[in-house]
Scaffold this motif. Structure first.
Motif: not given
Length: 821
Positions: A738-767
């Motif tokens: 019923g909508e003409e507009k296209t939604h563009w949800p964004t899924i952003r994945y990030e990963r960083s590592q410092s020594g043995d410590d790993i940070a990982k994140s997933i962010r979803v916006t505009d969904c």
């Protein structure tokens, strides 16, 4: 009035705030045509596509150079699927052996025999025949060729306009004469020619009415017949922006085919040559002249405004300088038509497919290259059995969709924005064959359709992949919520095709029966629910028995469905795509056969996967097995199963291995899409093969781990992002009912590592859908986690801890801290 407008805006903003919904804007525009530009001279032939017009520049026989591209338009051809090859002969077969009108097993590479406009350069008294480009650039929208001829720089740009007329624009650094020659169609299987030719002085055009007879093979037994050529009665029109009324010559060939030649001047102002082909001669003329900006050579008002149609279908006015000549105007108008083609290709690549970026640009380029081919192959004929737009597979193979290839091409279409155009037809185009009675039914009730088809022909009935189409149709429904599309698939098609039997496509039959049951309920056929259950009982015990009986069959240790003759193919891994496949078996089979370099499916040069295991290759060594040593379909089905079984590390490592070794040529530094590689690692088959389309699903459903359902109002993210990538981002084109507009949800994945410590994140916006995030923990220990908004952890699974969010949340974020166990 102003107060009222502000009030409406305030109310709208308040509603968005209260419901916590934001509308995502489309991703920023990218010039993908320019980004995908490849220098291909001596490496690949050229390739352009319109709707029913195609172009192959030069000729490479399975990647082996046979003919260089040259000035003009060498191998243009019209192909609206009226014939599979060169003949229009009606089959005399009975029942399912009746292949209709137009099937031809022998002439599907007829493009090799077209000779449209081969150019030469005259400088003084010397003629330089068919110069070879010093550089040739391929792009989805055009080809660019650069020549150096006796000190003169010649440049041309070739494209196919939105009305299916083909055009080349040529400039020269110094005044020269260009000479072009070609002929009416006469192929290697042709017997006679009845073509006619004339010079049309009103349009400065050569007008050919094609005709003749040819040998062809319409029957399954490959018996030879004679009939009219596929172009019988069609008009070919050739025109130019420069006058050649006094510089054209016609002559008859040995078989009464017509040869033509004409000269046109060329300088820095440029010259345009146009080709068009149509059943209606007047329409062919109109299409050709439209590229030049007028219906006839006399229509030109240099000081007036001329209304012209742009690529988007809108109309614009262009004002000409009082000093502008007709030749200059026509060159500029053709240039505008070329820019319209660029705008349309860029629009599709920007607006109709998921946006993808990652920290390794090479994999981005492969992704967009494969999408560009998938889109270029779309065809919309609107005649006979070709009433829906759909993608195709190859150009220097017979065009058309293949029943087998559609198993993954249907799923790719499910991820596009405009699914009514890019998805529905990939499923529904096959319905016509069934309704027309062109199918085979086995004694067990299994129905098979043809491998390939056109408007009035099919290529012979065999093969049982049709059940996989059901799962693709169900995914399209999940991505649209369109019950009417589902009804079109179910009624008079799936409901009848599978009425008596569901032939399994590598253990998919339990999933297919479940999907058919859901379709029955949604389309109001509740009476069918019990039927599907009786046809294929799906108790836990029956499912376990199916997989248990085939595990390590015929003595093949840690392998599924191994044959009794010892030919072990990647097809053993394809069964892993079923959600019922025992994960324990997947964990045992993958290291034993995927990662094992001695007996498994690793090839020489670290390319994965071989179509046949190294163990089996010692016994089976036919020419076909050697030529198709690696194929893109086997890679997709094999790797897809690993992602579905959540195998993590081997899934992403083997996927990146395959993409960078199969779909990226390191010496040329460009993406490629070959039909196959030989066992020895040489490029083989088609050079622009949409047989590679399934790899797009490895990005979206595999690495990114995306699933969404509009009927269930859910978006789920369960990634397997490569651990050597720092980030990855996907933006999905989703159209809500019923909508003409296209939604563009964004899924952003990030990963960083410092020594043995790993940070990982997933962010979803505009969904616009309810969000679930299940990050891959890389088989490490989760020592800390956080989510925004607050979420209760839905699952404590070690590899995929899951977090669910409220349906009012249009944005969500999960972050994990990981360490080795």
């Amino acid at each position: 009035m102003i107060t009222s407008q502000f009030s409406r805006i305030a109310v709208a903003l308040a509603w968005l705030v209260c419901t916590n919904i934001t509308l995502a804007e489309a991703p920023p525009f990218s010039d993908y045509c320019l980004r995908l530009q490849q220098e291909v001279q001596g490496k690949k032939h050229g390739f352009l596509a319109g709707n029913v017009t195609y172009y192959v520049g030069g000729f490479h026989a399975s990647w082996e150079l046979k003919e260089h591209e040259t000035l003009g338009l060498t191998h243009l051809f019209h192909h609206d699927l009226r014939s599979r090859g060169v003949g229009l002969v009606r089959s005399h077969g009975k029942g399912h052996d009746d292949t209709g009108l137009g099937n031809d097993f022998s002439g599907w590479e007829f493009y090799k025999d077209t000779r449209v406009l081969y150019g030469s350069v005259l400088i003084g008294e010397k003629i330089h025949r068919h110069p070879i480009p010093t550089k040739m650039f391929w792009r989805p929208d055009r080809m660019i060729c650069e020549y150096e001829v006796d000190g003169v720089q010649v440049r041309e740009e070739k494209f196919i306009a939105d009305n299916d007329a083909a055009c080349t624009l040529i400039t020269a650094s110094q005044p020269v004469t260009l000479r072009f020659n070609g002929q009416s169609f006469f192929g290697r299987n042709s017997l006679t020619s009845t073509a006619t030719i004339q010079y049309d002085s009103d349009h400065n055009a050569i007008h050919i009415v094609e005709g003749g007879t040819t040998k062809c093979q319409p029957e399954n037994d490959r018996s030879e017949h004679t009939g009219p050529i596929m172009y019988e009665g069609m008009s070919t029109v050739l025109t130019a922006s420069r006058d050649f009324a006094s510089n054209h010559r016609f002559s008859k060939g040995e078989y009464r085919e017509w040869h033509y030649e004409f000269d046109v001047p060329c300088d820095s102002t440029g010259v345009v040559l146009v080709w068009a082909m149509h059943d209606d001669g007047q329409q062919a003329i109109q299409n050709a002249m439209a590229v030049l900006g007028s219906e006839s050579r006399q229509v030109f008002r240099p000081s007036s405004e001329t209304e012209t149609e742009t690529g988007s279908g809108s109309r614009q006015n262009f004002r000409h300088s009082p000093t502008e000549t007709l030749d200059e105007y026509r060159y500029k108008h053709a240039s505008r038509m070329m820019l319209a083609k660029t705008r349309e290709m860029n629009r599709q690549l920007n607006e109709d497919i998921p946006w993808f970026r990652c920290s390794d640009r090479k994999f981005e380029d492969i992704y967009y290259y494969l999408w560009s081919l998938y889109l270029m192959y779309y065809i919309d004929v609107q005649r006979g059995w070709e009433m829906e737009p759909h993608t195709q597979t190859a150009v220097n193979n017979f065009l058309g969709m293949h029943r087998y290839d559609a198993t993954f091409q249907i799923r790719v279409g499910a991820w596009t924005g405009n699914k009514a155009h890019y998805a529905y037809g990939n499923v529904l185009t096959w319905k016509h064959l069934f309704k027309a009675g062109h199918y085979r039914k086995s004694p067990e009730g299994v129905i098979s359709l043809a491998d390939n088809k056109g408007t009035t022909w099919h290529s012979g009935v065999y093969g049982n992949e049709l059940s996989e189409h059901v799962l693709g149709a169900w995914q399209i429904y999940q991505h649209t919520g369109d019950v009417e599309f589902l009804r079109e698939c179910y009624e008079d098609y799936f409901r009848e095709v599978f009425r008596h039997a569901i032939a399994p496509f590598f253990s998919n039959h339990f999933d297919v029966a479940e999907s058919l049951t859901k379709m029955a309920r949604l389309t109001g056929h509740d009476e069918d629910v019990d039927h599907w259950q009786r046809l294929l009982p799906r108790s836990d015990e029956q499912i376990r028995t199916w997989f248990h009986q085939r595990w390590q069959a015929n003595g093949h240790e840690d392998f599924f469905g191994g044959s009794n003759d010892g030919m072990l193919m990647t097809t053993g891994f394809w069964h892993m795509r079923s959600k019922h496949f025992p994960r324990k078996n997947a964990l045992e089979m993958t290291p034993s056969w995927a990662l094992n370099r001695d007996k498994g499916f690793y090839g020489d040069g670290d390319l994965f996967p071989l179509a046949m295991s190294r163990q089996s290759m010692k016994t089976f060594a036919s020419d076909v097995d050697h030529a198709f040593g690696y194929t893109p379909d086997t890679a997709y089905f094999t790797l897809d199963g690993m992602f579905r079984q959540r195998l993590g590390d081997p899934a992403w490592r083997l996927t990146l291995n395959h993409l960078q070794n199969y779909n990226f040529h390191s010496d040329w530094n460009i993406p490629v899409a070959p039909e196959a590689y030989t066992r020895s690692g040489k490029l083989f088959g088609d050079q622009y093969s949409n047989f590679n389309a399934g790899k797009l699903l490895l990005y979206l459903e595999g690495l990114a781990g995306l699933e969404y359902s509009i009927p269930n109002n859910t978006l789920t993210v369960h990634d397997t992002m490569p651990i050597n990538w720092e980030w990855m981002e996907v933006r999905l084109p989703i159209r809500m009912p019923g909508e003409e507009k296209t939604h563009w949800p964004t899924i952003r994945y990030e990963r960083s590592q410092s020594g043995d410590d790993i940070a990982k994140s997933i962010r979803v916006t505009d969904c616009p859908l309810r969000i679930t995030i299940a990050p891959w923990s890389e088989t490490k220990r989760v020592i800390a986690s956080e989510s925004q908004p607050d979420s209760s952890r839905m699952s404590t699974a070690s590899q995929y801890p899951s977090y669910g969010f409220d349906e009012r949340d249009s944005a969500a974020h999960v972050k994990l801290r990981l360490v080795d166990k």
